[in-house]
Design a protein around this motif. Structure first.
Motif, PDB file in Angstrom:
ATOM      1  N   ASP A  71      26.599   5.167   3.949  1.00  0.00           N
ATOM      2  CA  ASP A  71      26.811   5.907   2.692  1.00  0.00           C
ATOM      3  C   ASP A  71      27.020   4.953   1.524  1.00  0.00           C
ATOM      4  O   ASP A  71      26.486   5.175   0.440  1.00  0.00           O
ATOM      5  N   LEU A  72      27.795   3.894   1.727  1.00  0.00           N
ATOM      6  CA  LEU A  72      27.988   2.896   0.668  1.00  0.00           C
ATOM      7  C   LEU A  72      26.637   2.328   0.231  1.00  0.00           C
ATOM      8  O   LEU A  72      26.341   2.232  -0.959  1.00  0.00           O
ATOM      9  N   TRP A  73      25.841   1.965   1.201  1.00  0.00           N
ATOM     10  CA  TRP A  73      24.544   1.343   0.934  1.00  0.00           C
ATOM     11  C   TRP A  73      23.591   2.317   0.235  1.00  0.00           C
ATOM     12  O   TRP A  73      22.955   1.967  -0.752  1.00  0.00           O
ATOM     13  N   LEU A  74      23.502   3.545   0.747  1.00  0.00           N
ATOM     14  CA  LEU A  74      22.604   4.541   0.143  1.00  0.00           C
ATOM     15  C   LEU A  74      23.048   4.908  -1.269  1.00  0.00           C
ATOM     16  O   LEU A  74      22.215   5.011  -2.179  1.00  0.00           O
TER      17      LEU A  74
ATOM     18  N   ASN B 221      11.363  13.791  -8.584  1.00  0.00           N
ATOM     19  CA  ASN B 221      11.488  15.246  -8.604  1.00  0.00           C
ATOM     20  C   ASN B 221      12.568  15.662  -7.614  1.00  0.00           C
ATOM     21  O   ASN B 221      12.779  14.989  -6.592  1.00  0.00           O
ATOM     22  N   ASP B 222      13.232  16.774  -7.898  1.00  0.00           N
ATOM     23  CA  ASP B 222      14.306  17.243  -7.016  1.00  0.00           C
ATOM     24  C   ASP B 222      13.836  17.428  -5.578  1.00  0.00           C
ATOM     25  O   ASP B 222      14.586  17.175  -4.640  1.00  0.00           O
ATOM     26  N   ASP B 223      12.584  17.845  -5.399  1.00  0.00           N
ATOM     27  CA  ASP B 223      12.091  18.058  -4.041  1.00  0.00           C
ATOM     28  C   ASP B 223      11.783  16.743  -3.322  1.00  0.00           C
ATOM     29  O   ASP B 223      11.618  16.708  -2.108  1.00  0.00           O
ATOM     30  N   GLN B 224      11.738  15.628  -4.036  1.00  0.00           N
ATOM     31  CA  GLN B 224      11.495  14.317  -3.427  1.00  0.00           C
ATOM     32  C   GLN B 224      12.783  13.619  -2.986  1.00  0.00           C
ATOM     33  O   GLN B 224      12.731  12.685  -2.191  1.00  0.00           O
TER      34      GLN B 224
ATOM     35  N   GLU C  99      15.918  10.372   3.330  1.00  0.00           N
ATOM     36  CA  GLU C  99      15.506  10.235   4.723  1.00  0.00           C
ATOM     37  C   GLU C  99      14.825   8.890   4.960  1.00  0.00           C
ATOM     38  O   GLU C  99      15.122   8.188   5.925  1.00  0.00           O
ATOM     39  N   TYR C 100      13.908   8.500   4.059  1.00  0.00           N
ATOM     40  CA  TYR C 100      13.209   7.221   4.220  1.00  0.00           C
ATOM     41  C   TYR C 100      14.193   6.055   4.167  1.00  0.00           C
ATOM     42  O   TYR C 100      14.158   5.162   5.015  1.00  0.00           O
ATOM     43  N   ASN C 101      15.062   6.047   3.178  1.00  0.00           N
ATOM     44  CA  ASN C 101      16.010   4.945   3.039  1.00  0.00           C
ATOM     45  C   ASN C 101      17.040   4.954   4.160  1.00  0.00           C
ATOM     46  O   ASN C 101      17.517   3.899   4.567  1.00  0.00           O
ATOM     47  N   GLY C 102      17.376   6.134   4.663  1.00  0.00           N
ATOM     48  CA  GLY C 102      18.239   6.206   5.840  1.00  0.00           C
ATOM     49  C   GLY C 102      17.562   5.584   7.050  1.00  0.00           C
ATOM     50  O   GLY C 102      18.187   4.856   7.826  1.00  0.00           O
TER      51      GLY C 102
END
Length: 112
Positions: free
Chosen positions: A70-73, A86-89, A95-98
């Motif tokens: 969470d700190l990193w994200l 965009n909000d939908d992105q 998810e990708y960065n996770g």
């Protein structure tokens, strides 16, 4: 305060300190993630060897992992912002960065 709370608080404080160093010195993602993994693995080993402190050490490892991730994200998204997304992105980016964080944590290097 019981023993497991003290262990959790200490480990989170160490992770927070490593995170501050990561930010302050603009370290590579792999350095931060490898370092926090070492803290989590060491904490897990300590708890495995001292079962009287916690009957389920894996739970703490999961809590520490989520804290570090969470700190990193949150830092990543504060840097790039969400103005151009965009909000939908946003869920897709999270998810990708996770995945990126998880991959480095599990493999010690960037995904190819």
């Amino acid at each position: 305060m019981n023993c497991i709370d003290a262990v959790e608080g200490t480990a989170k404080t160490v992770i927070d300190g490593l995170f501050r160093l990561f930010i302050e010195y603009n370290l590579d993602d792999t350095e931060y993630i490898r370092n926090i993994k070492a803290v989590m693995d060491s904490t897990d080993i300590f708890l495995q060897n001292n079962r009287e402190i916690s009957d389920n050490p894996r739970t703490l490892k999961k809590v520490l992992y989520e804290h570090a991730k969470d700190l990193w994200l949150n830092n990543l998204f504060s840097k790039i912002g969400t103005d151009n997304i965009n909000d939908d992105q946003i869920p897709e980016r999270i998810e990708y960065n996770g995945y990126y964080f998880d991959y480095i944590y599990n493999h010690g290097s960037y995904p190819l």
